[in-house]
Scaffold this motif. Structure first.
Motif, PDB file in Angstrom:
ATOM      1  N   GLU A  48       0.833  -1.209   0.000  1.00 50.87           N
ATOM      2  CA  GLU A  48       0.000   0.000   0.000  1.00 50.87           C
ATOM      3  C   GLU A  48       0.864   1.254   0.000  1.00 50.87           C
ATOM      4  O   GLU A  48       0.575   2.229  -0.704  1.00 50.87           O
ATOM      5  N   LYS A  49       1.957   1.208   0.774  1.00 49.98           N
ATOM      6  CA  LYS A  49       2.870   2.348   0.812  1.00 49.98           C
ATOM      7  C   LYS A  49       3.499   2.578  -0.558  1.00 49.98           C
ATOM      8  O   LYS A  49       3.614   3.717  -1.026  1.00 49.98           O
ATOM      9  N   GLU A  50       3.912   1.499  -1.205  1.00 46.51           N
ATOM     10  CA  GLU A  50       4.539   1.614  -2.514  1.00 46.51           C
ATOM     11  C   GLU A  50       3.568   2.202  -3.540  1.00 46.51           C
ATOM     12  O   GLU A  50       3.938   3.031  -4.376  1.00 46.51           O
ATOM     13  N   LYS A  51       2.321   1.766  -3.436  1.00 42.80           N
ATOM     14  CA  LYS A  51       1.297   2.282  -4.344  1.00 42.80           C
ATOM     15  C   LYS A  51       1.084   3.783  -4.126  1.00 42.80           C
ATOM     16  O   LYS A  51       1.034   4.566  -5.088  1.00 42.80           O
ATOM     17  N   CYS A  52       0.968   4.185  -2.861  1.00 44.45           N
ATOM     18  CA  CYS A  52       0.787   5.610  -2.544  1.00 44.45           C
ATOM     19  C   CYS A  52       2.006   6.424  -2.968  1.00 44.45           C
ATOM     20  O   CYS A  52       1.881   7.555  -3.450  1.00 44.45           O
ATOM     21  N   LYS A  53       3.185   5.822  -2.788  1.00 44.70           N
ATOM     22  CA  LYS A  53       4.422   6.509  -3.171  1.00 44.70           C
ATOM     23  C   LYS A  53       4.452   6.761  -4.675  1.00 44.70           C
ATOM     24  O   LYS A  53       4.842   7.847  -5.131  1.00 44.70           O
ATOM     25  N   ASN A  54       4.025   5.762  -5.444  1.00 46.49           N
ATOM     26  CA  ASN A  54       4.021   5.911  -6.904  1.00 46.49           C
ATOM     27  C   ASN A  54       3.041   6.995  -7.354  1.00 46.49           C
ATOM     28  O   ASN A  54       3.339   7.789  -8.254  1.00 46.49           O
ATOM     29  N   VAL A  55       1.864   7.006  -6.716  1.00 41.45           N
ATOM     30  CA  VAL A  55       0.866   8.034  -7.055  1.00 41.45           C
ATOM     31  C   VAL A  55       1.403   9.417  -6.708  1.00 41.45           C
ATOM     32  O   VAL A  55       1.304  10.369  -7.504  1.00 41.45           O
ATOM     33  N   TYR A  56       1.987   9.513  -5.521  1.00 44.76           N
ATOM     34  CA  TYR A  56       2.545  10.788  -5.053  1.00 44.76           C
ATOM     35  C   TYR A  56       3.657  11.260  -5.988  1.00 44.76           C
ATOM     36  O   TYR A  56       3.699  12.427  -6.407  1.00 44.76           O
ATOM     37  N   ALA A  57       4.554  10.332  -6.349  1.00 44.06           N
ATOM     38  CA  ALA A  57       5.675  10.683  -7.227  1.00 44.06           C
ATOM     39  C   ALA A  57       5.180  11.110  -8.606  1.00 44.06           C
ATOM     40  O   ALA A  57       5.713  12.059  -9.208  1.00 44.06           O
ATOM     41  N   LYS A  58       4.162  10.421  -9.110  1.00 51.01           N
ATOM     42  CA  LYS A  58       3.628  10.768 -10.430  1.00 51.01           C
ATOM     43  C   LYS A  58       3.045  12.180 -10.432  1.00 51.01           C
ATOM     44  O   LYS A  58       3.251  12.951 -11.373  1.00 51.01           O
ATOM     45  N   LEU A  59       2.322  12.508  -9.372  1.00 55.50           N
ATOM     46  CA  LEU A  59       1.724  13.841  -9.297  1.00 55.50           C
ATOM     47  C   LEU A  59       2.794  14.921  -9.160  1.00 55.50           C
ATOM     48  O   LEU A  59       2.660  16.020  -9.710  1.00 55.50           O
ATOM     49  N   ILE A  60       3.859  14.607  -8.421  1.00 52.62           N
ATOM     50  CA  ILE A  60       4.969  15.566  -8.318  1.00 52.62           C
ATOM     51  C   ILE A  60       5.595  15.780  -9.694  1.00 52.62           C
ATOM     52  O   ILE A  60       5.885  16.913 -10.099  1.00 52.62           O
ATOM     53  N   ASN A  61       5.796  14.681 -10.413  1.00 53.18           N
ATOM     54  CA  ASN A  61       6.368  14.791 -11.763  1.00 53.18           C
ATOM     55  C   ASN A  61       5.443  15.573 -12.695  1.00 53.18           C
ATOM     56  O   ASN A  61       5.903  16.353 -13.541  1.00 53.18           O
ATOM     57  N   ASP A  62       4.125  15.335 -12.534  1.00 47.98           N
ATOM     58  CA  ASP A  62       3.164  16.077 -13.354  1.00 47.98           C
ATOM     59  C   ASP A  62       3.269  17.572 -13.086  1.00 47.98           C
ATOM     60  O   ASP A  62       3.229  18.393 -14.016  1.00 47.98           O
ATOM     61  N   MET A  63       3.400  17.912 -11.809  1.00 42.77           N
ATOM     62  CA  MET A  63       3.525  19.328 -11.462  1.00 42.77           C
ATOM     63  C   MET A  63       4.821  19.912 -12.007  1.00 42.77           C
ATOM     64  O   MET A  63       4.849  21.042 -12.506  1.00 42.77           O
TER      65      MET A  63
END
Length: 227
Positions: free
Chosen positions: A121-136
Motif C-alpha cells: 500500500e505504501k509503494e502504491k501511494c508513493k508511486n501516485v505521489y511521485a507521479k503527481l509531483i512529476n506532473d507538477m
C-alpha cells in the motif's frame, strides 16, 4: 418578517376597534401586504441577478487546472505519510511478535502479512505521489509562462472584473429600486385612502351612541336606607 407583521396586525384588528379606526386598520394591513410581496421579489432578484452572476463570473474567469493538480498532490502526500505510519507500526508489532517466544506461528504469520500488505500500500501511494509531483514539475514551466502572460494581461483582467462589479452594483440598485414598482404606488394610494377615512370624532360619537352616555339606559332606583 413583514408577513409576520401583517398576521399580527390582522390578529390585533379583531380586538375592540370602532368604526373608522377599524376600517383604517384593516385597509392599512392590506396595503402592507404589497410591501411583503415586494420584499420577497427583491430577495429573489438579488439572488438571481447579483449573487448567481458573481458565482458564475468566478467559475468561468479563473483557471483551476494547476490548482486541481496541486490539491491532488497534497492529498496523495497525506495518504502516503499515513500509510507509512501504519507500516511503521506494523513492523514494530512484527518485531515484538517475532521476539516473543510465546507467540504462535499463526500470530507471527499474521503480523508478517500485515507488514507485507502495508508495504504494498505504501509503494502504491508513493508511486501516485511521485507521479503527481512529476506532473507538477512537467507543467511548472508552462504554468510559469502562463502566469507571466496573465500578469501581462493583469490590467485588462482587473478592468473587466471591476466593470463586472459595476454591473452588479447597478443590478443591485435596479432590483431594490421602488420608483417603477406599481405595487409601491398602489400601496401608497391604499394608505392615503385608508388614512383619509379616519375620524376620531366620528368614532367617539359612535361609541357614545352605542355604548356611552347617549345610550338609552334605564338606571335603577335605590331606596334611601334612612327612610
Amino acid at each position: 418578517m413583514l408577513k409576520d407583521l401583517v398576521n399580527e396586525l390582522e390578529r390585533c384588528s379583531k380586538s375592540l376597534q370602532l368604526k373608522t379606526n377599524r376600517v383604517v386598520w384593516l385597509e392599512s394591513v392590506k396595503a402592507i401586504e404589497k410591501l411583503a410581496e415586494r420584499t420577497d421579489d427583491i430577495a429573489d432578484n438579488i439572488k438571481k441577478n447579483v449573487i448567481d452572476e458573481l458565482v458564475n463570473y468566478k467559475k468561468f474567469s479563473y483557471d483551476k487546472s494547476f490548482r486541481h493538480v496541486k490539491k491532488a498532490k497534497d492529498e496523495a502526500k497525506v495518504a502516503y505519510h499515513h500509510t507509512s505510519g501504519k507500516l511503521h507500526r506494523a513492523k514494530r508489532a512484527e518485531d515484538i511478535t517475532s521476539s516473543d517466544v510465546s507467540s504462535s506461528d499463526e500470530e507471527k504469520n499474521k503480523a508478517k502479512s500485515c507488514v507485507d500488505r502495508y508495504e504494498k500500500e505504501k509503494e502504491k501511494c508513493k508511486n501516485v505521489y511521485a507521479k503527481l509531483i512529476n506532473d507538477m514539475e512537467s507543467k511548472k514551466s508552462a504554468y510559469q509562462g502562463e502566469m507571466f502572460k496573465i500578469l501581462g494581461r493583469a490590467d485588462d483582467f482587473e478592468r473587466k472584473r471591476l466593470e463586472h462589479f459595476k454591473l452588479m452594483f447597478t443590478a443591485l440598485q435596479q432590483v431594490t429600486s421602488i420608483e417603477n414598482d406599481t405595487r409601491h404606488t398602489e400601496m401608497l394610494e391604499k394608505f392615503q385612502r385608508a388614512i383619509s377615512k379616519h375620524n376620531a370624532d366620528s368614532d367617539i360619537e359612535f361609541f357614545n351612541k352605542n355604548y356611552g352616555c347617549e345610550t338609552r339606559t334605564k338606571w335603577p332606583d335605590f331606596e334611601d336606607v334612612h327612610q
